[in-house]
Design an enzyme around this catalytic site. Sequence first.
Site, mmCIF file in Angstrom:
data_model
loop_
_atom_site.group_PDB
_atom_site.id
_atom_site.type_symbol
_atom_site.label_atom_id
_atom_site.label_comp_id
_atom_site.label_asym_id
_atom_site.label_seq_id
_atom_site.Cartn_x
_atom_site.Cartn_y
_atom_site.Cartn_z
ATOM 1 N N CYS A 26 -12.520 -33.876 -63.895
ATOM 2 C CA CYS A 26 -13.606 -34.073 -64.443
ATOM 3 C C CYS A 26 -13.050 -34.321 -66.021
ATOM 4 C CB CYS A 26 -14.517 -33.072 -64.373
ATOM 5 S SG CYS A 26 -15.729 -32.981 -65.731
ATOM 6 N N GLU A 45 13.588 -26.280 -31.487
ATOM 7 C CA GLU A 45 13.807 -25.864 -32.740
ATOM 8 C C GLU A 45 12.540 -25.605 -33.454
ATOM 9 O OE1 GLU A 45 15.098 -29.283 -35.277
ATOM 10 O OE2 GLU A 45 15.066 -30.041 -33.535
ATOM 11 N N CYS A 104 -16.480 -28.629 -68.813
ATOM 12 C CA CYS A 104 -17.300 -28.665 -67.575
ATOM 13 C C CYS A 104 -17.341 -27.223 -66.782
ATOM 14 C CB CYS A 104 -16.925 -29.933 -66.551
ATOM 15 S SG CYS A 104 -17.608 -29.644 -65.054
ATOM 16 N N CYS A 118 -21.350 -31.988 -63.780
ATOM 17 C CA CYS A 118 -21.733 -32.196 -65.154
ATOM 18 C C CYS A 118 -21.999 -33.551 -65.302
ATOM 19 C CB CYS A 118 -20.699 -31.555 -66.299
ATOM 20 S SG CYS A 118 -19.320 -32.665 -66.351
ATOM 21 N N LYS A 133 2.685 -26.742 -30.003
ATOM 22 C CA LYS A 133 2.025 -25.632 -30.942
ATOM 23 C C LYS A 133 1.844 -24.157 -30.410
ATOM 24 C CE LYS A 133 1.327 -28.634 -34.322
ATOM 25 N NZ LYS A 133 -0.001 -28.984 -34.685
ATOM 26 N N ASP A 192 6.480 -25.365 -41.347
ATOM 27 C CA ASP A 192 5.363 -25.646 -41.918
ATOM 28 C C ASP A 192 5.564 -25.901 -43.280
ATOM 29 O OD1 ASP A 192 2.746 -26.600 -41.683
ATOM 30 O OD2 ASP A 192 1.717 -24.517 -41.437
ATOM 31 N N CYS A 219 -18.463 -36.317 -61.995
ATOM 32 C CA CYS A 219 -18.387 -35.258 -61.684
ATOM 33 C C CYS A 219 -19.771 -34.708 -61.160
ATOM 34 C CB CYS A 219 -18.212 -34.171 -63.047
ATOM 35 S SG CYS A 219 -18.089 -32.456 -62.693
ATOM 36 N N LYS A 269 9.358 -25.322 -35.482
ATOM 37 C CA LYS A 269 8.539 -26.554 -36.567
ATOM 38 C C LYS A 269 8.038 -26.100 -37.735
ATOM 39 C CE LYS A 269 5.140 -30.045 -35.964
ATOM 40 N NZ LYS A 269 4.311 -29.957 -37.258
ATOM 41 N N TYR A 301 15.324 -27.154 -44.385
ATOM 42 C CA TYR A 301 16.108 -27.378 -43.046
ATOM 43 C C TYR A 301 16.144 -28.781 -42.556
ATOM 44 C CZ TYR A 301 16.195 -22.259 -41.835
ATOM 45 O OH TYR A 301 16.597 -20.890 -41.804
#
Length: 691
Positions: free
Chosen positions: A439, A120, A444, A424, A327, A124, A421, A122, A239
């Site tokens: 942040c 079947e 920022c 900043c 794959k 994503d 952050c 695959k 599915y």
Amino acid sequence: MKKLTKQEAKKRIEKLRKEIQHHDYLYYVLDQPEISDAAYDSLKRELIELEKQFPEFITPDSPTQRIGGPPLEKFEKVKHKVPMLSLQDAMNEKELKDWEERIKKLLTPTESEKLNYFAELKMDGLAVTLIYKNGVLFKGATRGDGYTGEDVTQNLKTIKTIPLRLRLDELEKFLKKKIKEKEIEIRGEVFMSKKAFLEVNEEQKKKGGIVFANPRNAAAGSVRQLDPKITASRKLDFYGYQIITEIGQKTHSEVHQFLKILGFKENPYNQLCSDLKEVIDFHQKISKLREKLPYEIDGIVVTVNDNKIFEKLGVVGRTPRGSIAFKFPGFEATTKVKNIIVQVGRTGKLTPVAILEPVKVKGVTVSRATLHNEDEIKRLDVRIGDTVIVQRAGDVIPDVVKVLKSLRTGKEKKFLMPKKCPICGAKVYRKEGEVDYYCSNKKCFATQQRYLYHFVSKKAFDIEHLGPKIVDQLVNEGLIKDAADIFSLTQGDLEPLERFAEKSAQNLIEAIEKSKKIPLARFIYALGIRHVGEENAQLLAQQVIAQIKNKKIKIKDVTNFYRNISLEELQNIPDIGPIVAQSIYDWFHDEKNINFLEKLEKVGIELEIPKIKISQKLAGKTFVLTGALKSMTREEAKEKIRLLGGNVSSSVSKNTDYVIVGEEPGSKYEKAKKLGVKIINEEEFLKMIKG
Ligand code: IVH
């Protein structure tokens, strides 16, 4: 329409619901609608209307319940009764054949003899599990770490291809037996079509929201939305591929058959293969079709068809032995993670990005990959120094799909999300129920964005081909975190991006390279120090040049100069007032800025010193101007004085040599008289500078 009695309404609602469910089945599962969209909509409208009048008859499986309800505060955790496993990968035919060899060793000759496989697509997307109680969708959860996921029931309910009620009667008819199980658990993949993905991103761009890197992320982001209305607007699809509960399925092809009878859409390409050769043919066929499919897939899933044999093969680690993901080649490559950095987006979102050793994937050099968020880093367990598999899904920024842990040396470094952050320095926080950090400084990104525009503008670094749009794109894609990053960009960073091709990527890289040589005054201006516009930058540059008498001045020299000069000395620079002086002083005493300067030096910025031959006619003399001049502006007069080696000051003191008096002079004139400073008029000044 005549008003119905309560009893009549109840009956009518039930009938309408059944009828609509039937048409949903014809439309989504069989792909053979019997009535027009308009007729269908009309049925639905009637149901909505009746349910409005008689809300007591609304049931959770009513087709009107796909809107999902009010936004949640956070997602509840759900422990999976049966863990949600993952699959082992085969990257090529050999690995697939090796897999068959391995499993055959665990089976008897008769079992090996009759092995066949269900193949079947695959999908994503993201795996979810659905629990139906007495046939009605009761709970839906994400995979999470495989053992505990999140309750996203109300979001999954908005997906039209997930039945709210299973067609248990139909399955019972088919099986010719009653299904005793009260709870039935089904698993499958939620995904987003390529078309829906493009639409969502268009919409997000318009709104200034997050642009998704690929359909999988868009699907995952949409399922993990606290507001189901947003999920409902995202056109997700589903599915199924597993029935966890034993309801009489003996093979994997029966699983798919049952799913279809129960009301799930079945992928028309899925097929039973009588041996591995057929599996390989199927893989080749799908591989050719791949680009044309309306959704993204990353391979095929091959499963031993006989459930008994599948069970007997058991689980190794967290993957069943009886299934393998075969794959597609070429879209993936392996490389090393050199570093992990954090990028701050428009919404203040922090995105970790892996800096890679450049590698070609599908013909394009890739040097960065997004790691999406902290959860993804944990899921992958990716560390600095790791060898990873990177993948280009569609034509966007690559993903890290897997870490090759067996190649670790022990020197790999774990990455921690910063508490502050990186742009900043403000605190970062994680919103409840969300995977992302933000942040806390609302301005920022806007500040950073404005700064970047300034930095590349004509009067600063003047980088051709690098306008605000491209700057935004580079920031959004995680390629630049600060202005210095611009100079480390490579052609490989740009080529995978939208709007770029080989040539345009090359042009921009060349322009960036050219801009690395910059006159000192423009460099100072580019730093964006408060109150230091073009003119002050010019003054500062002259000062630096005069003081550091070297022919070559490095960024380091500029830094040292300003680090060692006192605030007072700064204020004594002619025409630099106290506010400007303070601003310059503060800027050069901020660690963040010093690091930035060092970074600029490292990426190869070279300062140019103008070679103007300065006449020394007015050397050492300090002038003060007051009142308007007739033949030139005061700015022009100042420039002339400086060009001839003189200084201009804004206030009169004992150190002033000349006060030039124009029309309607101010208090400076009085002060000059009081201090006995020499006063000259415009004509005398013109004579002084002539020739
Ligand atoms: S079977 C043991 N079938 O691939 C897990 N998985 O790497 C059972 N996936 O987590 C998976 N399409 O999210 C199966 N037709 C399909 C699939 C599929 C996509 C995903 C799923 C799973 C991952 C395994």
